[in-house]
Design a protein around this motif. Structure first.
Motif, PDB file in Angstrom:
ATOM      1  N   ASP A 295       1.116  -0.786   0.037  1.00 43.30           N
ATOM      2  CA  ASP A 295       0.217   0.130  -0.011  1.00 43.30           C
ATOM      3  C   ASP A 295       0.568   1.069   0.149  1.00 43.30           C
ATOM      4  O   ASP A 295       2.381   1.475   0.402  1.00 43.30           O
ATOM      5  CB  ASP A 295      -1.067   0.141   1.302  1.00 43.30           C
ATOM      6  CG  ASP A 295       0.128  -0.048   2.391  1.00 43.30           C
ATOM      7  OD1 ASP A 295       0.976   0.115   2.522  1.00 43.30           O
ATOM      8  OD2 ASP A 295      -1.040   0.099   3.392  1.00 43.30           O
ATOM      9  N   TRP A 296       0.445   2.607  -0.342  1.00 45.51           N
ATOM     10  CA  TRP A 296       0.830   3.436   0.039  1.00 45.51           C
ATOM     11  C   TRP A 296       1.032   4.141   0.966  1.00 45.51           C
ATOM     12  O   TRP A 296      -0.065   4.232   2.167  1.00 45.51           O
ATOM     13  CB  TRP A 296      -0.105   4.725  -0.754  1.00 45.51           C
ATOM     14  CG  TRP A 296       0.751   6.007  -0.908  1.00 45.51           C
ATOM     15  CD1 TRP A 296       1.886   6.719  -1.575  1.00 45.51           C
ATOM     16  CD2 TRP A 296       0.024   7.104  -0.948  1.00 45.51           C
ATOM     17  NE1 TRP A 296       1.929   7.560  -1.680  1.00 45.51           N
ATOM     18  CE2 TRP A 296       0.815   8.304  -0.863  1.00 45.51           C
ATOM     19  CE3 TRP A 296      -1.556   8.125  -0.750  1.00 45.51           C
ATOM     20  CZ2 TRP A 296       1.161   9.601  -0.711  1.00 45.51           C
ATOM     21  CZ3 TRP A 296      -1.297   9.049  -0.589  1.00 45.51           C
ATOM     22  CH2 TRP A 296      -0.559  10.358  -0.649  1.00 45.51           C
ATOM     23  N   ILE A 297       2.852   4.002   1.601  1.00 51.59           N
ATOM     24  CA  ILE A 297       2.496   3.969   3.333  1.00 51.59           C
ATOM     25  C   ILE A 297       1.893   5.072   3.913  1.00 51.59           C
ATOM     26  O   ILE A 297       1.244   5.404   5.384  1.00 51.59           O
ATOM     27  CB  ILE A 297       4.479   4.406   3.353  1.00 51.59           C
ATOM     28  CG1 ILE A 297       4.429   4.483   5.108  1.00 51.59           C
ATOM     29  CG2 ILE A 297       4.894   5.759   3.020  1.00 51.59           C
ATOM     30  CD1 ILE A 297       5.893   4.184   5.747  1.00 51.59           C
ATOM     31  N   VAL A 298       1.630   5.998   2.563  1.00 54.90           N
ATOM     32  CA  VAL A 298       1.055   8.180   3.370  1.00 54.90           C
ATOM     33  C   VAL A 298      -0.541   7.411   3.852  1.00 54.90           C
ATOM     34  O   VAL A 298      -1.195   8.133   4.982  1.00 54.90           O
ATOM     35  CB  VAL A 298       1.042   8.949   2.284  1.00 54.90           C
ATOM     36  CG1 VAL A 298       1.071  10.170   3.157  1.00 54.90           C
ATOM     37  CG2 VAL A 298       2.744   9.099   2.378  1.00 54.90           C
ATOM     38  N   SER A 299      -1.025   6.765   3.213  1.00 52.24           N
ATOM     39  CA  SER A 299      -2.629   6.604   3.736  1.00 52.24           C
ATOM     40  C   SER A 299      -2.332   5.281   5.081  1.00 52.24           C
ATOM     41  O   SER A 299      -4.082   5.838   5.473  1.00 52.24           O
ATOM     42  CB  SER A 299      -2.983   4.870   2.784  1.00 52.24           C
ATOM     43  OG  SER A 299      -2.200   4.298   2.676  1.00 52.24           O
ATOM     44  N   ARG A 300      -2.376   5.321   5.480  1.00 53.81           N
ATOM     45  CA  ARG A 300      -1.814   4.625   6.988  1.00 53.81           C
ATOM     46  C   ARG A 300      -2.262   5.709   7.168  1.00 53.81           C
ATOM     47  O   ARG A 300      -2.929   5.926   9.113  1.00 53.81           O
ATOM     48  CB  ARG A 300      -0.916   4.256   7.338  1.00 53.81           C
ATOM     49  CG  ARG A 300      -0.220   2.433   6.646  1.00 53.81           C
ATOM     50  CD  ARG A 300       0.728   2.304   6.953  1.00 53.81           C
ATOM     51  NE  ARG A 300       1.382   1.219   6.193  1.00 53.81           N
ATOM     52  CZ  ARG A 300       2.794   0.293   6.472  1.00 53.81           C
ATOM     53  NH1 ARG A 300       3.553   0.820   7.023  1.00 53.81           N
ATOM     54  NH2 ARG A 300       2.984   0.082   4.572  1.00 53.81           N
ATOM     55  N   ASP A 301      -1.819   7.072   7.238  1.00 55.26           N
ATOM     56  CA  ASP A 301      -2.247   8.872   8.646  1.00 55.26           C
ATOM     57  C   ASP A 301      -2.788   9.352   8.066  1.00 55.26           C
ATOM     58  O   ASP A 301      -3.484  10.416   8.244  1.00 55.26           O
ATOM     59  CB  ASP A 301      -0.915   9.059   8.770  1.00 55.26           C
ATOM     60  CG  ASP A 301      -0.288   8.454   9.850  1.00 55.26           C
ATOM     61  OD1 ASP A 301      -0.565   7.346  10.575  1.00 55.26           O
ATOM     62  OD2 ASP A 301       1.036   8.056  10.019  1.00 55.26           O
ATOM     63  N   LYS A 302      -3.856   8.670   6.783  1.00 54.88           N
ATOM     64  CA  LYS A 302      -4.751   9.562   5.747  1.00 54.88           C
ATOM     65  C   LYS A 302      -5.419  10.554   6.356  1.00 54.88           C
ATOM     66  O   LYS A 302      -6.172  11.619   6.307  1.00 54.88           O
ATOM     67  CB  LYS A 302      -4.589   9.045   4.274  1.00 54.88           C
ATOM     68  CG  LYS A 302      -5.283   9.894   3.405  1.00 54.88           C
ATOM     69  CD  LYS A 302      -5.201   9.828   1.898  1.00 54.88           C
ATOM     70  CE  LYS A 302      -5.237  11.084   1.062  1.00 54.88           C
ATOM     71  NZ  LYS A 302      -6.620  11.756   1.085  1.00 54.88           N
ATOM     72  N   HIS A 303      -5.767   9.636   6.730  1.00 54.38           N
ATOM     73  CA  HIS A 303      -7.288  10.320   7.521  1.00 54.38           C
ATOM     74  C   HIS A 303      -7.259  11.448   8.515  1.00 54.38           C
ATOM     75  O   HIS A 303      -7.583  12.039   9.050  1.00 54.38           O
ATOM     76  CB  HIS A 303      -8.099   8.866   8.378  1.00 54.38           C
ATOM     77  CG  HIS A 303      -7.298   8.370   9.444  1.00 54.38           C
ATOM     78  ND1 HIS A 303      -6.070   7.813   9.206  1.00 54.38           N
ATOM     79  CD2 HIS A 303      -7.294   8.476  11.145  1.00 54.38           C
ATOM     80  CE1 HIS A 303      -5.531   7.429  10.151  1.00 54.38           C
ATOM     81  NE2 HIS A 303      -6.557   7.728  11.398  1.00 54.38           N
ATOM     82  N   ARG A 304      -5.900  11.444   9.198  1.00 56.57           N
ATOM     83  CA  ARG A 304      -6.090  12.502  10.174  1.00 56.57           C
ATOM     84  C   ARG A 304      -5.575  13.624   9.259  1.00 56.57           C
ATOM     85  O   ARG A 304      -5.615  15.059   9.528  1.00 56.57           O
ATOM     86  CB  ARG A 304      -4.585  11.836  10.645  1.00 56.57           C
ATOM     87  CG  ARG A 304      -4.882  11.637  12.457  1.00 56.57           C
ATOM     88  CD  ARG A 304      -4.054  11.459  12.986  1.00 56.57           C
ATOM     89  NE  ARG A 304      -2.568  11.826  12.954  1.00 56.57           N
ATOM     90  CZ  ARG A 304      -1.844  11.362  12.846  1.00 56.57           C
ATOM     91  NH1 ARG A 304      -1.741  10.173  12.424  1.00 56.57           N
ATOM     92  NH2 ARG A 304       0.120  11.851  12.765  1.00 56.57           N
ATOM     93  N   TYR A 305      -4.358  13.327   7.824  1.00 56.43           N
ATOM     94  CA  TYR A 305      -4.059  14.890   7.262  1.00 56.43           C
ATOM     95  C   TYR A 305      -5.198  15.144   6.378  1.00 56.43           C
ATOM     96  O   TYR A 305      -6.234  16.248   6.300  1.00 56.43           O
ATOM     97  CB  TYR A 305      -3.315  14.049   6.642  1.00 56.43           C
ATOM     98  CG  TYR A 305      -2.031  13.800   6.672  1.00 56.43           C
ATOM     99  CD1 TYR A 305      -1.095  13.960   8.228  1.00 56.43           C
ATOM    100  CD2 TYR A 305      -1.480  12.767   6.724  1.00 56.43           C
ATOM    101  CE1 TYR A 305       0.197  13.080   8.695  1.00 56.43           C
ATOM    102  CE2 TYR A 305      -0.081  12.232   7.020  1.00 56.43           C
ATOM    103  CZ  TYR A 305       0.411  12.502   8.095  1.00 56.43           C
ATOM    104  OH  TYR A 305       1.822  12.003   8.507  1.00 56.43           O
ATOM    105  N   ASP A 306      -6.520  13.692   6.508  1.00 55.05           N
ATOM    106  CA  ASP A 306      -7.940  14.445   5.387  1.00 55.05           C
ATOM    107  C   ASP A 306      -8.217  15.793   6.682  1.00 55.05           C
ATOM    108  O   ASP A 306      -9.295  16.534   6.149  1.00 55.05           O
ATOM    109  CB  ASP A 306      -8.390  13.107   5.259  1.00 55.05           C
ATOM    110  CG  ASP A 306      -8.315  12.434   4.004  1.00 55.05           C
ATOM    111  OD1 ASP A 306      -7.016  13.785   3.316  1.00 55.05           O
ATOM    112  OD2 ASP A 306      -8.709  11.923   3.516  1.00 55.05           O
TER     113      ASP A 306
END
Length: 541
Positions: free
Chosen positions: A434-445
């Motif tokens: 997977d794209w590693i950024v997607s693991r924290d993406k909910h916080r960044y969104d």
């Protein structure tokens, strides 16, 4: 090796830098040294083997600080004549060198071998030669460098006296000829004994070659390590009189598990730095020999001025002894006169006390007077010939790949999952599906949607406000913006914004940013490969 070599004005032809150095030494500098007894006062004459030998590393330290273990760690195999233990085990000098057949060559046989750079050590007599061996073995590391193991330095006065040879003088001899001097300290043995302090002083003038290793650093915790490091620097400051701080490498240099793992990353970074330093030795060997030849030429010139001045001041018939005593007493004053007369810096003069002691044994009347032709020949060498060799060094480097130390502990530490920085910082997630950024993406969104996006994108002004909260300097944030703005439209969509936040997090954790964005960090929605998009959309669902 160059095909056509390099001409100088007198039509001399040098095929290689080594040959050039050897020719310059024997034709220009050696006559000056022989005329003014330089070899009796300072350093024996250089032999062809001194110019042709591989780079050498000298290890110096108190007993049981891990010198022999350090060599074993670099070579990753035992070498003939090796003894390791908590008591003072290595009682002599061991030159660990490359040889097709494994074995030990005793000191007396070594000093008659013209292929090895040890012939002039016979001046130190049998007491030393009986404690000097060459350990030969076919090891890949030794194809590029040779390593000199020294006896553990003892703290008592009794042991110093019973060595039977001048330990400090032997170290000085090696110090002039090696490429790197490593002083080893143990986290539990920081005191610098009298003999160790004398040994370090013997290496004076070779400060550029000295590196310090604080071994067994895993045996203390972080708080103690800070104190140990501070104490070590304080002790060294008393012995090594230079305004610059010596480079100290911390670590545990043996293949056993770490006792304290809290500083593991620090130890790994330090050992990689030390390895890089040792690996660069073959590349800089010619330059080091050139540098040492220049140092030697300057000292030989000064020595010639001193000897000829003493000769000039001597009376022809009567009162020679009295005049000799007076001249020896006035030596510091003579140094000042010569400095002014010949525009020489004070740093080029030999140690005044040592010189006074040695002059006692000579008849000044037999000293040669000043032969300007010899001095001019050396001056000319320094002014023009050295520059020719400098250009040749650069040319040789460009024509052939730089030699590099490989094998042993130098192998396998760079590549694969155990290479330094693998799977950390910017390379984290490189082998994940997977794209590693997607693991924290909910916080960044959540942050992204508070910045009022228009058509799914936020402007530079809004992004800047949020990114400035990291307190990183503008130059770094500017680089992050450039890396994150994948489509270069001056705005960020939710994926690009998440990427920018991920890069900020990496920088705040102390890792470096890349100059180009690695493939695994490119947001799937911006990748050229449609399969990546499908996979990403599938994981989103």
């Amino acid at each position: 090796i160059q095909e056509h070599g390099s001409h100088n004005k007198e039509g001399e032809m040098y095929q290689t830098v080594t040959e050039g150095l050897q020719t310059l030494y024997s034709k220009k500098l050696l006559p000056l040294e022989e005329t003014y007894l330089f070899h009796d006062f300072h350093s024996p004459a250089l032999e062809p083997a001194d110019f042709q030998s591989k780079p050498m590393v000298l290890l110096v330290g108190q007993y049981s600080t891990g010198k022999t273990t350090f060599i074993r760690y670099l070579l990753e195999q035992d070498f003939p004549g090796m003894r390791i233990g908590p008591e003072p085990t290595t009682d002599g000098f061991i030159a660990v060198m490359y040889g097709e057949n494994e074995g030990v060559v005793p000191g007396n046989a070594l000093v008659v071998d013209s292929k090895k750079p040890f012939r002039k050590l016979n001046a130190f007599g049998n007491a030393f030669l009986n404690r000097f061996i060459c350990s030969q073995m076919p090891n890949q590391v030794l194809q590029s460098i040779s390593i000199i193991d020294t006896p553990g330095i003892l703290s008592g006065e009794k042991q110093r006296i019973s060595r039977g040879y001048d330990f400090a003088e032997v170290l000085r001899w090696f110090g002039e000829r090696v490429d790197r001097i490593i002083l080893l300290f143990d986290a539990h043995k920081l005191d610098i004994s009298d003999e160790f302090s004398e040994a370090i002083r013997a290496l004076k003038g070779q400060d550029d070659k000295i590196r310090v290793v604080l071994n067994k650093a895993d045996q203390v915790d972080t708080q103690q390590l800070m104190r140990v490091y501070g104490a070590l620097m304080w002790s060294l400051g008393k012995v090594i009189n230079t305004p610059e701080v010596v480079r100290v490498y911390l670590g545990s240099f043996w293949a056993k598990p770490l006792q304290n793992t809290e500083n593991r990353r620090l130890f790994e970074a330090e050992s990689q730095d030390l390895f890089r330093d040792i690996q660069s030795l073959p590349r800089n060997a010619a330059l080091r020999k050139l540098n040492d030849l220049i140092k030697r030429a300057r000292l030989a010139k000064v020595h010639a001025y001193i000897i000829s001045y003493l000769k000039k001041e001597m009376p022809t018939l009567f009162g020679r002894e009295k005049k000799k005593e007076e001249l020896i007493m006035r030596l510091p004053e003579i140094y000042t006169i010569l400095q002014r007369e010949h525009h020489i810096s004070a740093g080029d003069f030999p140690n005044v006390n040592k010189m006074q002691d040695m002059l006692q044994h000579y008849d000044f009347h037999k000293f040669p007077s000043l032969k300007m032709k010899l001095i001019e020949s050396v001056d000319k060498m320094l002014a023009t010939k050295i520059a020719v060799l400098m250009a040749m060094i650069r040319e040789e480097e460009s024509k052939q790949p730089a030699p590099f130390v490989s094998g042993g502990a130098f192998e396998g530490s760079q590549d694969g999952p155990f290479g330094q920085g693998y799977g950390e910082g910017i390379s984290a997630g490189a082998d994940a599906e997977d794209w590693i950024v997607s693991r924290d993406k909910h916080r960044y969104d959540e942050i992204f949607y508070t910045l009022m996006p228009v058509n799914g994108k936020i402007t530079g002004v809004n992004a800047k406000k949020e990114m400035m909260n990291s307190r990183l300097p503008n130059t770094v944030l500017g680089k992050i913006w450039k890396l994150a703005d994948c489509d270069q439209d001056g705005m960020l969509d939710d994926d690009e914004f998440a990427l920018a936040q991920h890069l900020i997090k990496i920088k705040l954790e102390g890792y470096e940013l890349p100059s180009e964005l690695p493939d695994h960090l490119v947001p799937p929605s911006h990748r050229k490969n449609p399969a990546a998009k499908t996979l990403y959309n599938h994981t989103e669902d």
